[in-house]
Write a protein that holds these residues in place. Structure first.
Motif, short mmCIF file in Angstrom:
data_model
loop_
_atom_site.label_atom_id
_atom_site.label_comp_id
_atom_site.label_asym_id
_atom_site.label_seq_id
_atom_site.Cartn_x
_atom_site.Cartn_y
_atom_site.Cartn_z
N ARG A 321 0.83 -1.21 0.00
CA ARG A 321 0.00 0.00 0.00
C ARG A 321 0.87 1.27 0.00
NH1 ARG A 321 -5.46 -0.61 1.60
NH2 ARG A 321 -6.11 -2.72 1.00
N LEU A 322 1.96 1.23 0.75
CA LEU A 322 2.86 2.39 0.77
C LEU A 322 3.53 2.58 -0.59
CD1 LEU A 322 4.52 2.03 4.29
CD2 LEU A 322 2.88 3.78 3.57
N ARG A 323 3.87 1.47 -1.23
CA ARG A 323 4.49 1.57 -2.56
C ARG A 323 3.53 2.23 -3.55
NH1 ARG A 323 8.74 -0.64 -5.47
NH2 ARG A 323 8.34 -0.79 -7.71
N GLU A 324 2.25 1.98 -3.42
CA GLU A 324 1.27 2.64 -4.28
C GLU A 324 1.32 4.15 -4.13
OE1 GLU A 324 -2.45 0.96 -3.17
OE2 GLU A 324 -2.05 -1.00 -4.07
N LYS A 325 1.81 4.60 -2.98
CA LYS A 325 1.95 6.04 -2.71
C LYS A 325 3.40 6.50 -2.90
CE LYS A 325 -2.34 6.71 -1.39
NZ LYS A 325 -3.24 7.63 -2.12
N SER A 326 4.19 5.70 -3.63
CA SER A 326 5.58 6.02 -3.98
C SER A 326 6.52 6.00 -2.79
CB SER A 326 5.66 7.39 -4.68
OG SER A 326 4.96 7.36 -5.90
N ILE A 327 6.16 5.27 -1.74
CA ILE A 327 7.00 5.14 -0.55
C ILE A 327 7.54 3.72 -0.48
CG2 ILE A 327 7.00 5.08 1.98
CD1 ILE A 327 4.88 7.31 1.87
N ILE A 328 8.85 3.58 -0.35
CA ILE A 328 9.50 2.27 -0.27
C ILE A 328 10.06 2.07 1.13
CG2 ILE A 328 11.24 0.74 -1.25
CD1 ILE A 328 9.01 1.58 -3.21
N ILE A 329 9.68 0.99 1.78
CA ILE A 329 10.22 0.63 3.09
C ILE A 329 10.76 -0.80 3.03
CG2 ILE A 329 8.69 2.17 4.38
CD1 ILE A 329 7.03 -0.39 5.10
N TYR A 330 11.41 -1.24 4.09
CA TYR A 330 11.91 -2.61 4.20
C TYR A 330 10.94 -3.45 5.03
CZ TYR A 330 16.79 -2.39 2.49
OH TYR A 330 17.92 -2.33 1.73
N GLU A 331 10.87 -4.73 4.68
CA GLU A 331 10.24 -5.71 5.57
C GLU A 331 11.32 -6.34 6.44
OE1 GLU A 331 7.49 -8.54 3.93
OE2 GLU A 331 7.16 -7.31 2.15
N GLY A 332 10.93 -6.85 7.59
CA GLY A 332 11.87 -7.55 8.45
C GLY A 332 12.35 -8.84 7.82
N LYS A 333 13.55 -9.27 8.22
CA LYS A 333 14.14 -10.50 7.70
C LYS A 333 14.31 -11.50 8.83
CE LYS A 333 17.06 -7.85 4.48
NZ LYS A 333 18.48 -7.60 4.10
N GLY A 334 14.63 -12.74 8.45
CA GLY A 334 14.98 -13.75 9.44
C GLY A 334 13.93 -13.91 10.50
N CYS A 335 14.36 -13.85 11.77
CA CYS A 335 13.43 -14.01 12.89
C CYS A 335 12.47 -12.84 13.03
CB CYS A 335 14.21 -14.21 14.19
SG CYS A 335 15.26 -12.81 14.65
N PHE A 336 12.72 -11.74 12.31
CA PHE A 336 11.82 -10.59 12.36
C PHE A 336 10.81 -10.59 11.21
CE2 PHE A 336 15.44 -8.03 14.51
CZ PHE A 336 15.05 -8.50 15.76
N ALA A 337 10.90 -11.55 10.32
CA ALA A 337 10.02 -11.57 9.15
C ALA A 337 8.55 -11.63 9.58
CB ALA A 337 10.34 -12.78 8.27
N GLY A 338 7.74 -10.76 9.00
CA GLY A 338 6.33 -10.71 9.32
C GLY A 338 5.99 -9.99 10.60
#
Length: 401
Positions: A321-338
């Motif tokens: 949803r943020l990308r639709e507004k031209s905003i790029i963020i990171y998702e968590g990886k590894g044990c932080f995923a989700g």
């Protein structure tokens, strides 16, 4: 707010790559030059001079800086494959990139030791001190800023422990150089690595190693373990020819030179303060949205915030949803995923961009929560910010020799 209607680019709220300044877009398009001519000699010499100024090194004649065409991982592998020789190295890891240092060292160094903490958990300095007393260690390696959690690890304390046991201290500064004070002299750092595309605000593709001249000279004692990333070879070409041993990505050198020029023109400490102020603006705004952070703010670097996702929200949906507004963020990886998302605040981001991000984040969270039946921890922007939750009790520390 009509900010999003006028955007013609993505806003990279990431720890790198980042949105670059227009001065760099101009610099990367400079006239072609040959890397074996004096034009490039002068360019590389200027970059080295500016890097030593960025680190605010007082005894400049005791330090050199080599530049490598390759990402920050290339600089780290150059260090790990070149400085240990037949000795023993201790890797300190409390995240993804400490783990990468360990994996890389295992390839090149038979005597690789590991002290590993769970992701986002601070090191136990007393435990490290005891380990160094009980084992003959020649090199200690640590990530300064662990991007997977946003944690800033302590340089002065670990550097003092390494010095006390006669070990070299090498630091992965890939995502902290240009945003945090790194006093190489006071912290007993022999070599530090970094990258062009993170807090320095330039394009991806270059990395560098700044180190003590006497330690660079000693590298020739060790048998080469790599060809392209042999740090002794880079130093020899720098010292003898003011060049690189392999064909460099010349346009990226122009851009890095301009990025360093811009930083020094602004003032190193002024830049650090500006990046920290951006982080504060973001964190204060996210607290007002009733969002919690994964680690204590006292342990955070100035470039990145790791945020817990409300129970009723999917990180994947939030990012989309943020990308639709031209905003790029990171998702968590590894044990932080989700469980978390990550928001950077480096590169060419204005205060208006940050306010646009916070306004958009609020709207997206409210929309996503309204789409679900389970409205746990709804966004309440007018609520008094809650205290940051403490880091969970650590799991068992793993020590490998």
């Amino acid at each position: 707010m009509e900010h999003d209607l006028n955007l013609d680019k993505h806003l990279l709220f990431t720890p790198g790559p980042v949105n670059v300044a227009e001065t760099l877009r101009t610099a990367i398009c400079k006239e072609d030059i040959c890397h074996r001519e004096t034009d490039f000699d002068d360019l590389l010499a200027g970059i080295e001079h500016k890097l030593l100024s960025l680190f605010q090194i007082r005894n400049r004649e005791r330090y050199r800086a080599v530049v490598i065409t390759g990402s920050g991982t290339a600089a780290n592998e150059a260090i790990l494959s070149s400085v240990v020789g037949n000795g023993a190295i201790l890797i300190l890891s409390n995240g993804e990139f400490g783990g990468r240092l360990h994996k890389t060292s295992l390839i090149h160094n038979k005597q690789t030791h590991l002290i590993e903490m769970p992701w986002g958990v601070p090191f136990d300095v007393a435990q490290i001190a005891a380990y160094l007393l009980a084992n003959k260690i020649d090199v200690v390696a640590m990530v300064h800023h662990e991007t997977c959690s946003g944690m800033l690890n302590p340089l002065a304390q670990i550097g003092a422990l390494a010095k006390a046991c006669g070990a070299l201290f090498v630091v992965d500064g890939v995502s902290s150089v240009g945003a945090e004070v790194i006093d190489m002299e006071a912290c007993n750092i022999a070599f530090v690595s970094s990258s062009s595309s993170k807090a320095l605000g330039s394009y991806p593709g270059l990395s560098f190693v700044v180190g003590r001249k006497k330690q660079f000279k000693r590298l020739k004692r060790h048998a080469a373990k790599t060809t392209y990333l042999n740090l002794a070879t880079f130093y020899a070409f720098l010292k003898t020819h003011s060049q690189t041993p392999n064909t460099p990505a010349v346009p990226l050198f122009f851009a890095l030179d301009q990025a360093l020029t811009d930083i020094l023109h602004e003032g190193v400490l002024m830049r650090y303060a500006r990046i920290k102020a951006r982080a504060d603006l973001l964190r204060n705004g996210m607290r007002r949205l009733n969002l919690d952070f994964e680690i204590d703010e006292a342990d955070m670097c100035s470039v990145l915030t790791t945020v817990r996702v409300p129970a009723s929200v999917s990180v994947h949906d939030l990012r989309a949803r943020l990308r639709e507004k031209s905003i790029i963020i990171y998702e968590g990886k590894g044990c932080f995923a989700g469980k978390v998302f990550q928001v950077g605040n480096i590169g060419e981001l204005s205060d208006d961009d940050i306010r646009y991000f916070l306004s958009t984040l609020k709207d997206v969270l409210l929309t996503l929560q309204a789409d679900t039946a389970d409205l746990v921890i709804p966004v309440r922007p007018n609520q008094t910010p809650p205290a940051v939750l403490p880091v969970p009790v650590p799991a068992h520390v793993r020590v490998v020799s």
